[in-house]
Write a protein that holds these residues in place. Structure first.
Motif, PDB file in Angstrom:
ATOM      1  N   GLY A   1       0.050 -16.605 -11.864  1.00  0.00           N
ATOM      2  CA  GLY A   1      -0.938 -16.481 -13.112  1.00  0.00           C
ATOM      3  C   GLY A   1      -0.552 -15.328 -14.056  1.00  0.00           C
TER       4      GLY A   1
ATOM      5  N   ASP B   1       4.659 -28.771 -13.408  1.00  0.00           N
ATOM      6  CA  ASP B   1       3.503 -27.745 -13.773  1.00  0.00           C
ATOM      7  C   ASP B   1       3.332 -26.612 -12.551  1.00  0.00           C
ATOM      8  OD1 ASP B   1       2.617 -28.579 -16.114  1.00  0.00           O
ATOM      9  OD2 ASP B   1       1.063 -29.778 -15.061  1.00  0.00           O
ATOM     10  N   TYR B   2       4.646 -26.112 -11.882  1.00  0.00           N
ATOM     11  CA  TYR B   2       4.374 -25.362 -10.816  1.00  0.00           C
ATOM     12  C   TYR B   2       4.586 -23.957 -11.581  1.00  0.00           C
ATOM     13  CZ  TYR B   2       5.278 -28.662  -6.925  1.00  0.00           C
ATOM     14  OH  TYR B   2       5.074 -29.606  -5.900  1.00  0.00           O
TER      15      TYR B   2
ATOM     16  N   ASN C   1       1.827 -21.437 -11.297  1.00  0.00           N
ATOM     17  CA  ASN C   1       0.567 -21.782 -11.752  1.00  0.00           C
ATOM     18  C   ASN C   1      -0.590 -21.632 -10.760  1.00  0.00           C
ATOM     19  OD1 ASN C   1      -1.477 -23.367 -12.876  1.00  0.00           O
ATOM     20  ND2 ASN C   1      -0.255 -25.099 -13.488  1.00  0.00           N
ATOM     21  N   PRO C   2      -1.527 -20.944 -11.072  1.00  0.00           N
ATOM     22  CA  PRO C   2      -2.593 -20.846  -9.894  1.00  0.00           C
ATOM     23  C   PRO C   2      -3.318 -22.145  -9.723  1.00  0.00           C
ATOM     24  CG  PRO C   2      -3.244 -19.635 -11.764  1.00  0.00           C
ATOM     25  CD  PRO C   2      -1.842 -20.058 -12.111  1.00  0.00           C
ATOM     26  N   ARG C   3      -3.415 -22.884 -10.551  1.00  0.00           N
ATOM     27  CA  ARG C   3      -4.084 -24.317 -10.291  1.00  0.00           C
ATOM     28  C   ARG C   3      -3.235 -25.171  -9.306  1.00  0.00           C
ATOM     29  NH1 ARG C   3      -4.857 -23.015 -15.351  1.00  0.00           N
ATOM     30  NH2 ARG C   3      -3.307 -24.552 -15.930  1.00  0.00           N
ATOM     31  N   LYS C   4      -2.000 -24.850  -9.206  1.00  0.00           N
ATOM     32  CA  LYS C   4      -1.215 -25.600  -8.273  1.00  0.00           C
ATOM     33  C   LYS C   4      -0.557 -24.922  -7.145  1.00  0.00           C
ATOM     34  CE  LYS C   4      -0.051 -29.319 -10.885  1.00  0.00           C
ATOM     35  NZ  LYS C   4       0.084 -30.705 -10.329  1.00  0.00           N
ATOM     36  N   ILE C   5      -1.215 -23.878  -6.644  1.00  0.00           N
ATOM     37  CA  ILE C   5      -0.599 -22.826  -5.734  1.00  0.00           C
ATOM     38  C   ILE C   5      -0.713 -23.582  -4.389  1.00  0.00           C
ATOM     39  CG2 ILE C   5      -2.801 -21.621  -5.122  1.00  0.00           C
ATOM     40  CD1 ILE C   5       0.728 -20.138  -5.551  1.00  0.00           C
ATOM     41  N   ASN C   6      -1.754 -24.292  -3.991  1.00  0.00           N
ATOM     42  CA  ASN C   6      -1.537 -25.134  -2.834  1.00  0.00           C
ATOM     43  C   ASN C   6      -0.553 -25.939  -2.592  1.00  0.00           C
ATOM     44  OD1 ASN C   6      -4.019 -23.679  -1.900  1.00  0.00           O
ATOM     45  ND2 ASN C   6      -5.618 -25.176  -2.570  1.00  0.00           N
ATOM     46  N   GLU C   7      -0.568 -26.833  -3.825  1.00  0.00           N
ATOM     47  CA  GLU C   7       0.853 -27.674  -3.792  1.00  0.00           C
ATOM     48  C   GLU C   7       2.152 -27.229  -3.670  1.00  0.00           C
ATOM     49  OE1 GLU C   7       2.434 -30.781  -6.958  1.00  0.00           O
ATOM     50  OE2 GLU C   7       0.345 -30.530  -6.858  1.00  0.00           O
TER      51      GLU C   7
END
Length: 94
Positions: A23, A61-62, A77-83
């Protein structure tokens, strides 16, 4: 996707994750190739693999891009952190 490109993606994602560049915490895009194995950095074919890997990380979008003082800075990308973490774990064995 080519195995070499996935190796580069793994190296870069693992490094950014270890450095906690998520982020708002970012680094210059030119720093992404630091720490990669020399066989990627020292020849034209390897540098092309690095560029392909960076494009693929943006496509997935990583990576987020932030213009900063003339240079391009990137972060995970904090929204993709689990992926991203799943990708890192999956390719850790390879």
């Amino acid at each position: 996707m080519e195995k070499e490109v996935e190796q580069v993606i793994w190296h870069i994602l693992a490094k950014l994750s270890r450095m906690n560049k998520i982020g708002g915490a970012h680094t210059e895009i030119k720093n992404l190739e630091k720490g990669l194995p020399n066989h990627f950095k020292e020849n034209k074919k390897g540098k092309k693999k690095i560029q392909e890997a960076i494009k693929e990380m943006f496509r997935r979008d990583y990576l987020l891009q932030k213009p900063s003082t003339g240079e391009i800075h990137v972060s995970l990308n904090p929204r993709k952190i689990n992926e991203i973490r799943e990708f890192i774990e999956k390719y850790k064995e390879n």
